[in-house]
Every structure is written in structure tokens, then in C-alpha cells.
Design a protein around this motif. Structure first.
Motif, PDB file in Angstrom:
ATOM      1  N   GLY A 125       5.178   4.859  -2.836  1.00 12.23           N
ATOM      2  CA  GLY A 125       6.281   4.395  -3.700  1.00 12.23           C
ATOM      3  C   GLY A 125       6.423   5.860  -4.903  1.00 12.23           C
ATOM      4  O   GLY A 125       7.307   6.009  -6.083  1.00 12.23           O
ATOM      5  N   THR A 126       7.102   6.471  -3.831  1.00 18.97           N
ATOM      6  CA  THR A 126       7.551   8.057  -4.348  1.00 18.97           C
ATOM      7  C   THR A 126       8.245   7.955  -4.596  1.00 18.97           C
ATOM      8  O   THR A 126       8.962   8.990  -5.746  1.00 18.97           O
ATOM      9  CB  THR A 126       7.462   8.733  -3.061  1.00 18.97           C
ATOM     10  OG1 THR A 126       8.574   8.693  -1.999  1.00 18.97           O
ATOM     11  CG2 THR A 126       5.924   9.042  -2.398  1.00 18.97           C
ATOM     12  N   ARG A 127       9.982   7.296  -4.920  1.00 17.44           N
ATOM     13  CA  ARG A 127      10.977   6.949  -4.791  1.00 17.44           C
ATOM     14  C   ARG A 127      10.937   6.574  -6.539  1.00 17.44           C
ATOM     15  O   ARG A 127      11.142   7.052  -7.371  1.00 17.44           O
ATOM     16  CB  ARG A 127      11.828   6.409  -4.402  1.00 17.44           C
ATOM     17  CG  ARG A 127      12.730   6.621  -3.403  1.00 17.44           C
ATOM     18  CD  ARG A 127      12.848   5.375  -2.636  1.00 17.44           C
ATOM     19  NE  ARG A 127      11.994   4.186  -2.204  1.00 17.44           N
ATOM     20  CZ  ARG A 127      12.608   2.835  -2.002  1.00 17.44           C
ATOM     21  NH1 ARG A 127      13.500   2.964  -2.052  1.00 17.44           N
ATOM     22  NH2 ARG A 127      11.744   1.997  -1.105  1.00 17.44           N
ATOM     23  N   GLY A 133       2.302   3.772   7.011  1.00 17.51           N
ATOM     24  CA  GLY A 133       3.784   3.125   7.289  1.00 17.51           C
ATOM     25  C   GLY A 133       3.052   1.785   7.922  1.00 17.51           C
ATOM     26  O   GLY A 133       2.194   0.965   7.529  1.00 17.51           O
ATOM     27  N   ALA A 182       0.494  -1.144   0.037  1.00 20.13           N
ATOM     28  CA  ALA A 182       0.089  -0.233  -0.025  1.00 20.13           C
ATOM     29  C   ALA A 182       0.773   1.545   0.121  1.00 20.13           C
ATOM     30  O   ALA A 182       0.169   2.623   0.095  1.00 20.13           O
ATOM     31  CB  ALA A 182      -1.192  -0.145   1.345  1.00 20.13           C
ATOM     32  N   GLY A 183       2.496   1.012   0.025  1.00 18.94           N
ATOM     33  CA  GLY A 183       2.997   2.694  -0.225  1.00 18.94           C
ATOM     34  C   GLY A 183       2.914   3.154  -1.424  1.00 18.94           C
ATOM     35  O   GLY A 183       2.538   2.694  -2.661  1.00 18.94           O
ATOM     36  N   LYS A 199       3.716   0.743  -7.231  1.00 13.22           N
ATOM     37  CA  LYS A 199       5.331  -0.534  -7.720  1.00 13.22           C
ATOM     38  C   LYS A 199       4.887  -1.295  -7.734  1.00 13.22           C
ATOM     39  O   LYS A 199       5.582  -2.009  -8.145  1.00 13.22           O
ATOM     40  CB  LYS A 199       5.441   0.763  -6.360  1.00 13.22           C
ATOM     41  CG  LYS A 199       7.041  -0.155  -5.994  1.00 13.22           C
ATOM     42  CD  LYS A 199       8.498   0.124  -5.397  1.00 13.22           C
ATOM     43  CE  LYS A 199       7.439   0.444  -3.782  1.00 13.22           C
ATOM     44  NZ  LYS A 199       8.386   0.853  -2.757  1.00 13.22           N
ATOM     45  N   GLU A 200       4.585  -1.904  -7.433  1.00 15.42           N
ATOM     46  CA  GLU A 200       4.416  -3.855  -6.694  1.00 15.42           C
ATOM     47  C   GLU A 200       3.755  -4.364  -8.259  1.00 15.42           C
ATOM     48  O   GLU A 200       4.438  -5.538  -8.159  1.00 15.42           O
ATOM     49  CB  GLU A 200       3.795  -4.213  -5.817  1.00 15.42           C
ATOM     50  CG  GLU A 200       3.683  -4.206  -4.183  1.00 15.42           C
ATOM     51  CD  GLU A 200       3.288  -2.412  -4.054  1.00 15.42           C
ATOM     52  OE1 GLU A 200       2.258  -2.160  -4.834  1.00 15.42           O
ATOM     53  OE2 GLU A 200       3.343  -1.521  -3.220  1.00 15.42           O
ATOM     54  N   GLN A 233      -5.466   0.113   2.945  1.00 14.80           N
ATOM     55  CA  GLN A 233      -5.099   0.838   4.079  1.00 14.80           C
ATOM     56  C   GLN A 233      -5.316   2.647   3.797  1.00 14.80           C
ATOM     57  O   GLN A 233      -5.283   2.415   2.451  1.00 14.80           O
ATOM     58  CB  GLN A 233      -3.351   0.726   4.138  1.00 14.80           C
ATOM     59  CG  GLN A 233      -2.429   1.382   5.036  1.00 14.80           C
ATOM     60  CD  GLN A 233      -1.413   1.230   4.897  1.00 14.80           C
ATOM     61  OE1 GLN A 233      -0.507   1.311   4.089  1.00 14.80           O
ATOM     62  NE2 GLN A 233      -0.765   1.462   6.017  1.00 14.80           N
TER      63      GLN A 233
HETATM   64  P1  UTP Z   1       8.677   1.214   1.687  1.00 14.10           P
HETATM   65  O1  UTP Z   1       9.318   2.618   2.481  1.00 14.10           O
HETATM   66  O2  UTP Z   1      10.117   0.536   0.058  1.00 14.10           O
HETATM   67  O3  UTP Z   1       7.552   1.603   0.318  1.00 14.10           O
HETATM   68  O4  UTP Z   1       7.846   0.288   1.683  1.00 14.10           O
HETATM   69  P2  UTP Z   1       7.283   2.718  -0.758  1.00 14.10           P
HETATM   70  O5  UTP Z   1       6.741   4.051   1.018  1.00 14.10           O
HETATM   71  O6  UTP Z   1       5.629   2.901  -0.841  1.00 14.10           O
HETATM   72  O7  UTP Z   1       8.309   3.611  -0.984  1.00 14.10           O
HETATM   73  P3  UTP Z   1       8.873   5.032  -0.831  1.00 14.10           P
HETATM   74  O8  UTP Z   1      10.202   5.412  -0.189  1.00 14.10           O
HETATM   75  O9  UTP Z   1       7.673   6.150  -1.344  1.00 14.10           O
HETATM   76  O10 UTP Z   1       9.567   4.715  -2.839  1.00 14.10           O
HETATM   77  C1  UTP Z   1       7.727  -0.769   1.723  1.00 14.10           C
HETATM   78  C2  UTP Z   1       7.167  -1.980   1.316  1.00 14.10           C
HETATM   79  O11 UTP Z   1       5.730  -0.950   2.672  1.00 14.10           O
HETATM   80  C3  UTP Z   1       4.949  -1.466   1.855  1.00 14.10           C
HETATM   81  C4  UTP Z   1       4.814  -1.096   0.366  1.00 14.10           C
HETATM   82  O12 UTP Z   1       3.806  -0.694  -0.337  1.00 14.10           O
HETATM   83  C5  UTP Z   1       5.993  -1.687   0.569  1.00 14.10           C
HETATM   84  O13 UTP Z   1       5.918  -2.961  -0.174  1.00 14.10           O
HETATM   85  N1  UTP Z   1       3.511  -0.009   2.640  1.00 14.10           N
HETATM   86  C6  UTP Z   1       4.786   0.949   3.154  1.00 14.10           C
HETATM   87  C7  UTP Z   1       2.844  -0.222   2.983  1.00 14.10           C
HETATM   88  O14 UTP Z   1       2.303  -1.290   2.648  1.00 14.10           O
HETATM   89  N2  UTP Z   1       2.148   0.592   3.842  1.00 14.10           N
HETATM   90  C8  UTP Z   1       2.583   1.973   4.246  1.00 14.10           C
HETATM   91  O15 UTP Z   1       2.089   2.505   4.664  1.00 14.10           O
HETATM   92  C9  UTP Z   1       4.340   1.781   3.893  1.00 14.10           C
END
Ligand code: UTP
Length: 272
Positions: free
Chosen positions: A11-13, A105, A8-9, A23-24, A100
């Protein structure tokens, strides 16, 4: 064994592509990254899988769902091989989803799996981490859990200079590779402050006790609820193990690492 795949992140990078594309779901050759992660879960004996998704992540659900129109089209065209592959994906495992609502996080994401998990141990596989190895990493972690009865996190040795990019474990003095007892965990330490060069990678074998710790942490790095913070508290009062992975870990979280992952897989499959 049940498996939880947080995806659910934001993927800002990887922006701007992750503005609309999870991203996934970014391709590693012709499969999305999360396909490899689901395969690892299945090959490790996890048939029930919960994927934590969020807004803009619909493509993940569509990918593992049936696609009657596409199947009909391939059938008419006589594309049997493709048809079989498409069907196989929708029958891979029993996959459920929970959303989520806000990306607060990884710790917050894992907490959403509490009901799904019940009172059994469970595996967590991050949806953006692929591990290429003969024996699935999660399978090895389950075996270790069954032998030792303690939760396990996967680690890999990294260059000293790179400790600032990872969570790093402090192993107990008595432990020897490839299995360590974890005394402490430190998030992204400078090389001179790192208690070891063993970095946490995206595989965890946890017990439901972790939920109590997840409910007690406050926001940490990046103002997010961090799984590492809950594991740190856990390690202070209970036995927590770390196991070195075998094989190659591919991170798809940044343009550079995503490209390297594709080059690696391309060479491995003989395409390039
Ligand atoms: P990362 O920190 O690598 O993912 O989280 P991000 O936040 O998507 O990426 P950036 O840093 O902004 O580029 C590791 C894993 O945890 C999940 C992400 O989808 C990834 O698989 N995650 C992260 C969640 O499911 N929820 C969140 O709130 C944060």
C-alpha cells in the motif's frame, strides 16, 4: 465456492499510514474496507475464505477473531448492540490465513492459494476494492461461470483518458455488453493504444488451471508477478469471459479515492 482475498500488498500509495496499518483495514465509515469485501464473499455463497496477509497485517486476523476481553467489557456495561456486532464479526465466515513472505505481486499472492483451492473453481476478491451493488458482483460472476463454464473477470467502462491507470481488455468483436469474450489484456495502455475502455476491477472467478499459467510467467510491471500476465496467456489458449459490474466501485488505494469512498458511503447512509 471458496474465496481468496489477497491483502498482502504494501500500500505504498497510502504511506505513511500503511507503515503500520494494513491498507485493507483503513476505515470506510466505521468498518474496515476488508469487512465489506468479506461480506460480499459471504453474500455470494462463499463460506470458506482465505486471506493472503503479510508482515504488518496482524490487525486483519485480530479483526475477524474473537475478542473475549472486549466482549466481557461490553457485557458488563450493558452495551448489547455493540456486543452483538462484535460477536457477529468473529462468526462471519470460516476464515483462514496464509502469509506472503515478500510482496512479489498479485500473481504470486494468488499462487499461494493453490492448496486451499484444490480442484474447484474459486473467487478472488481484492481486499482494497469495494463494489456497492444490490446483487453481489461475485454472485453474478458465479452464475455466469455456471452457465458458460469459463473463468470470468469483472470489468467497468472508464473514461478514455483513464485507461493508463488500469488493465484493459480487448473484447472479441462478436461480444456484446455486459458479457464479453476476452481476446487479450493490456496493462495500463495510453488512451490511443487502448483496445477498449473496459477496465479490470478487483473481482475474478477462476479455475485451478490458472495456477499452471501463474507458475510460467516471469516478473512483469513493477518487477512483480502479475495476475494480468497469467490471464493474458490463459486468454490466448482458452475461453476467458469479462462481465461488466453493476453499481459503484470504490477503490481505497490512494488518499483521494479513499476519501471519495468515505464521502460516498457517508452520503449513502445519510450521515452527511
Ligand atoms: P495493489 O497494487 O493495489 O496494492 O494490489 P499495493 O501494492 O498494496 O498498493 P500500492 O500500489 O503499493 O499503493 C492489489 C491487491 O493485491 C494485493 C494487495 O494487498 C491489494 O489487495 N497484493 C498486491 C498482494 O496480496 N500481494 C502483492 O504482492 C501485491
Amino acid at each position: 465456492m471458496k474465496a481468496v482475498i489477497p491483502a498482502a500488498g504494501l500500500g505504498t500509495r497510502m504511506l505513511p499510514v500503511t507503515k503500520t496499518q494494513p491498507k485493507e483495514m483503513l476505515p470506510i465509515l466505521n468498518k474496515p474496507a476488508i469487512h465489506y469485501v468479506v461480506e460480499e464473499a459471504i453474500n455470494s455463497g462463499c463460506d470458506d475464505i482465505l486471506i493472503i496477509t503479510g508482515r504488518t497485517k496482524r490487525a486483519i486476523e485480530d479483526y475477524f477473531d474473537r475478542s473475549p476481553e472486549l466482549e466481557e467489557f461490553l457485557k458488563k456495561k450493558g452495551k448489547e448492540k455493540e456486543l452483538e456486532e462484535i460477536r457477529r464479526i468473529s462468526e462471519m465466515a470460516n476464515i483462514m490465513y496464509v502469509r506472503q513472505k515478500e510482496p512479489l505481486g498479485l500473481g504470486h499472492a494468488v499462487l499461494l492459494a493453490e492448496k486451499f483451492v484444490g480442484d474447484e473453481p474459486f473467487a478472488v476478491l481484492l481486499g482494497d476494492d469495494i463494489i456497492v451493488s444490490e446483487e453481489p458482483t461475485t454472485r453474478r460472476m458465479i452464475d455466469l461461470y455456471n452457465r458458460e463454464g469459463a473463468p470470468v473477470i469483472a470489468v467497468m467502462p472508464v473514461e478514455r483518458d483513464d485507461t493508463k491507470r488500469y488493465g484493459i481488455i480487448k473484447p472479441s468483436n462478436l461480444s456484446r455488453p455486459p458479457v464479453y469474450t476476452v481476446d487479450d489484456l493490456v496493462e495500463k495502455p495510453a488512451p490511443e493504444e487502448a483496445p477498449s475502455n473496459l477496465a479490470i476491477v478487483g473481482r475474478y472467478l477462476l479455475t485451478p488451471e490458472i495456477f499452471t499459467y501463474l507458475k510460467n510467467i516471469s516478473r512483469g510491471k513493477g518487477n512483480e508477478y502479475q495476475l494480468t500476465d497469467a490471464l493474458k496467456l490463459f486468454a490466448f489458449s482458452r475461453k476467458l469471459l469479462a462481465m461488466e459490474i453493476k453499481g459503484v466501485r470504490l477503490d481505497i488505494g490512494s488518499p483521494e479515492s479513499w476519501l471519495k469512498a468515505n464521502i460516498y458511503m457517508g452520503k449513502r447512509s445519510g450521515i452527511i
